[in-house]
Design a protein around this motif. Sequence first.
Motif, PDB file in Angstrom:
ATOM      1  N   GLY A  65       0.678  -1.182  -0.169  1.00 41.48           N
ATOM      2  CA  GLY A  65      -0.089   0.120   0.158  1.00 41.48           C
ATOM      3  C   GLY A  65       0.824   1.236   0.046  1.00 41.48           C
ATOM      4  N   MET A  66       2.033   1.297   0.654  1.00 41.50           N
ATOM      5  CA  MET A  66       2.818   2.371   0.747  1.00 41.50           C
ATOM      6  C   MET A  66       3.576   2.458  -0.554  1.00 41.50           C
ATOM      7  N   LEU A  71       3.165   5.383  -5.991  1.00 43.35           N
ATOM      8  CA  LEU A  71       2.836   5.544  -7.437  1.00 43.35           C
ATOM      9  C   LEU A  71       1.670   6.512  -7.590  1.00 43.35           C
ATOM     10  N   SER A  72       1.026   7.065  -6.614  1.00 40.52           N
ATOM     11  CA  SER A  72      -0.183   7.733  -6.753  1.00 40.52           C
ATOM     12  C   SER A  72      -1.304   6.859  -7.216  1.00 40.52           C
ATOM     13  N   LYS A  73      -1.339   5.532  -6.884  1.00 41.53           N
ATOM     14  CA  LYS A  73      -2.375   4.743  -7.280  1.00 41.53           C
ATOM     15  C   LYS A  73      -3.184   4.308  -5.920  1.00 41.53           C
ATOM     16  N   TYR A  74      -4.333   5.008  -5.527  1.00 36.87           N
ATOM     17  CA  TYR A  74      -4.901   4.987  -4.476  1.00 36.87           C
ATOM     18  C   TYR A  74      -6.237   4.105  -4.568  1.00 36.87           C
TER      19      TYR A  74
END
Length: 75
Positions: A65-66, A71-74
Amino acid sequence: YNTGDPDKAIGYFNSALKLDPKNSQALFYRGLCYRTLGNAEASVEDLSSLLSQKPNNESALLNRGMSYMKLSKYE
């Protein structure tokens, strides 16, 4: 990983993974090293490989998750 030299550690983890491609510790720590070096994509790949073997590994889930955050993938 804990020695502060992630490049060198990656070499050791690569050697371990050549001997045992499913070595969960090597996948985990290599993933952390990659993220430390700014390669979040490689980190996600290693941690995802680990999670395919051990889907409930909380440390791998958190660290993946971090890496996705880097990668700005939320989603």
